[in-house]
Design a protein around this motif. Structure first.
Motif, short mmCIF file in Angstrom:
data_model
loop_
_atom_site.label_atom_id
_atom_site.label_comp_id
_atom_site.label_asym_id
_atom_site.label_seq_id
_atom_site.Cartn_x
_atom_site.Cartn_y
_atom_site.Cartn_z
N ASN A 27 0.72 -1.25 0.07
CA ASN A 27 0.01 0.01 -0.17
C ASN A 27 0.71 1.14 0.07
O ASN A 27 0.41 2.31 -0.75
CB ASN A 27 -0.81 -0.03 1.02
CG ASN A 27 -2.28 -0.90 0.87
OD1 ASN A 27 -2.75 -0.78 0.02
ND2 ASN A 27 -2.58 -1.58 2.14
N LEU A 28 2.20 1.37 0.87
CA LEU A 28 2.98 2.32 0.76
C LEU A 28 3.53 2.60 -0.46
O LEU A 28 3.79 3.73 -1.07
CB LEU A 28 4.01 2.30 1.83
CG LEU A 28 3.56 2.39 3.22
CD1 LEU A 28 4.77 2.00 4.36
CD2 LEU A 28 2.85 3.73 3.57
N ILE A 31 0.93 4.30 -2.87
CA ILE A 31 0.78 5.74 -2.37
C ILE A 31 1.89 6.36 -3.04
O ILE A 31 1.71 7.74 -3.52
CB ILE A 31 0.80 5.96 -0.89
CG1 ILE A 31 -0.68 5.31 -0.45
CG2 ILE A 31 0.81 7.35 -0.51
CD1 ILE A 31 -0.67 5.24 1.31
N THR A 35 1.88 9.57 -5.70
CA THR A 35 2.25 10.71 -5.12
C THR A 35 3.40 11.35 -6.42
O THR A 35 3.41 12.55 -6.53
CB THR A 35 2.82 10.74 -3.75
OG1 THR A 35 2.07 10.22 -3.18
CG2 THR A 35 3.28 12.14 -3.47
N TYR A 46 -5.22 12.20 -6.47
CA TYR A 46 -5.29 12.48 -4.85
C TYR A 46 -6.63 11.80 -4.31
O TYR A 46 -6.48 11.44 -3.39
CB TYR A 46 -5.61 14.00 -4.72
CG TYR A 46 -4.03 14.76 -5.16
CD1 TYR A 46 -2.89 14.41 -4.55
CD2 TYR A 46 -4.10 15.78 -6.11
CE1 TYR A 46 -1.78 15.06 -4.84
CE2 TYR A 46 -3.15 16.26 -6.71
CZ TYR A 46 -1.75 15.82 -5.94
OH TYR A 46 -0.68 16.67 -6.49
N MET A 49 -5.54 8.44 -4.20
CA MET A 49 -4.54 8.28 -3.08
C MET A 49 -5.48 8.14 -1.74
O MET A 49 -4.85 7.40 -0.78
CB MET A 49 -3.63 9.51 -3.03
CG MET A 49 -2.51 9.27 -2.08
SD MET A 49 -1.32 10.94 -1.96
CE MET A 49 -1.17 11.11 -3.72
N LEU A 50 -6.34 9.04 -1.53
CA LEU A 50 -7.29 8.92 -0.37
C LEU A 50 -7.86 7.37 -0.32
O LEU A 50 -7.84 6.90 0.96
CB LEU A 50 -8.53 9.88 -0.64
CG LEU A 50 -9.56 9.81 0.49
CD1 LEU A 50 -9.11 10.29 1.85
CD2 LEU A 50 -10.84 10.71 0.13
N GLN A 52 -6.43 4.52 -1.31
CA GLN A 52 -5.33 3.83 -0.94
C GLN A 52 -4.82 4.06 0.35
O GLN A 52 -4.52 3.04 1.20
CB GLN A 52 -4.14 4.07 -1.84
CG GLN A 52 -3.09 3.09 -1.97
CD GLN A 52 -3.64 1.95 -2.47
OE1 GLN A 52 -4.35 1.99 -3.69
NE2 GLN A 52 -3.73 0.72 -1.94
N VAL A 53 -5.00 5.42 1.33
CA VAL A 53 -4.73 5.56 2.37
C VAL A 53 -5.58 4.81 3.33
O VAL A 53 -5.46 4.26 4.34
CB VAL A 53 -4.65 6.98 2.71
CG1 VAL A 53 -4.66 7.57 4.19
CG2 VAL A 53 -3.48 7.82 1.98
N SER A 56 -5.09 1.32 3.46
CA SER A 56 -3.90 1.08 4.23
C SER A 56 -4.39 0.68 5.76
O SER A 56 -4.14 0.05 6.53
CB SER A 56 -2.66 2.11 4.20
OG SER A 56 -2.31 1.86 2.66
N LEU A 57 -5.17 1.87 6.04
CA LEU A 57 -5.89 2.08 7.76
C LEU A 57 -6.69 0.76 8.10
O LEU A 57 -6.75 0.29 8.96
CB LEU A 57 -6.40 3.21 7.90
CG LEU A 57 -5.29 4.45 7.57
CD1 LEU A 57 -6.12 5.92 7.79
CD2 LEU A 57 -4.27 4.58 8.70
N GLU A 105 -14.03 2.35 3.47
CA GLU A 105 -13.13 2.05 2.15
C GLU A 105 -14.13 1.88 1.01
O GLU A 105 -13.55 2.41 -0.20
CB GLU A 105 -12.26 0.42 2.51
CG GLU A 105 -11.51 0.16 1.31
CD GLU A 105 -10.74 -1.22 1.91
OE1 GLU A 105 -10.53 -2.10 0.99
OE2 GLU A 105 -10.48 -1.46 3.05
#
Length: 324
Positions: A27-28, A31, A35, A46, A49-50, A52-53, A56-57, A105
């Motif tokens: 996941n990193l 991201i 980016t 973006y 990216m949201l 993907q973040v 990850s969480l 998600e």
């Protein structure tokens, strides 16, 4: 009497942690790509990216913070995650945490579709949604996960009364439950089935909206092609392809939750093992998502091809310099 394994499921915990570590790295990497490398996707990246973040969480919550272990076919769970073992958070709130992130998600993926849909809708002046509707949708994005969470909160047996409740309803399991470090139990009633049905309906609505945006975007792209440059059209097309891939993977990896619910409803003999396996499959979905994008999505694939060519060139130069 059902066969329920009350011992700590080391295989499941180790699998959770392994998947969590691998997923975090993948996941990193996703991201990082959005980016610094996939700038051809424009500002839309973006929103990706949201998503993907949030993925990850959600993964960290499922595999590390909560680490839910079902005790089916009873309506009970235990938790072996950091929140439960280190911070003494009840298994009930660990489950709520997982549920909320799973909702977020799906909602963040839907937001990506909505933003891309409206970007194209404005260009071709078709299906432009009034400005007040998104605010209503944002409110519903908060209400949707709150309804089943509040419902479960009313149905959970209070911590200090759990053993008393078990002694009354399932005395044969009293000793086993008493040995668990952290567990929560829910009152089996029509209200509990109502919460499950409401959750199913809400998820179905989100999936239906995803399908609608998918289908409508395909139709809109036909009209868009004649109104913008080939470069801009290709950028929109590739962004939509990425969304479709992520939707497909999310649906495939979420399908085990239906098997999970079916095993619970039918009270199958090995419901607990089935539920554990389904949770493991579901926890793999975000890393599977990135891998699928790297294979099938043109922007991600181009990055891999460029990296491969660059590395091969560097190796070739290094070999020639050594031989010289």
């Amino acid at each position: 009497m059902y066969k329920i394994d009350f011992t700590e499921p080391h295989w499941l915990i180790y699998t959770y942690h392994t998947i969590g570590g691998v997923s975090l790295c993948i996941n990193l990497f996703g991201i990082y790509l959005l980016t610094f490398e996939l700038k051809e996707l424009g500002a839309f990246r973006y929103y990706l990216m949201l998503f993907q973040v949030v993925c990850s969480l959600a993964d960290i919550t499922i595999t590390t913070l909560s680490s839910i272990v079902p005790l089916y076919p009873l309506f009970a769970i235990s938790s072996y995650g950091i929140l439960a073992l280190w911070l003494d958070v009840s298994a009930h709130y660990c489950l709520i945490n997982v549920g909320v992130w799973a909702y977020l998600e799906m909602e963040s993926l839907l937001l990506c579709f909505f933003k891309k849909h409206q970007t194209i809708a404005v260009i071709i002046d078709v299906h432009v949604i009034p400005k007040f509707i998104p605010y209503f949708c944002y409110l519903m994005a908060i209400v949707f996960p709150a309804i089943p969470c509040v419902g479960l909160d009313f149905l959970t047996v209070q911590e200090e009364k759990q053993l008393e409740y078990i002694n009354m309803t399932s005395p044969e399991y009293y000793t086993k439950f008493a040995s668990l470090p952290n567990f929560s139990m829910y009152k089996e009633s029509n209200y509990l089935y109502g919460v499950i049905i409401i959750t199913f309906i809400e998820v179905s609505v989100l999936i239906a909206l995803l399908v609608f945006f998918n289908m409508d975007l395909v139709r809109m792209m036909v009209r868009l092609k004649s109104q913008i440059s080939a470069v801009n059209y290709q950028r929109h097309r590739e962004a939509i392809q990425s969304l479709v891939i992520q939707t497909f993977v999310s649906v495939i990896c979420s399908a085990p939750t239906s098997c999970f619910a079916l095993a619970l409803a039918l009270r199958l003999e090995h419901s607990q093992l089935i539920a554990e396996l389904m949770l493991v499959v579901f926890s793999c979905h975000s890393s599977t998502n990135i891998i699928s994008l790297l294979i099938f999505s043109p922007p991600y694939r181009r990055f891999l091809e460029k990296s491969f060519k660059r590395n091969r060139r560097q190796i070739s130069v290094h070999v020639h310099s050594q031989s010289g």
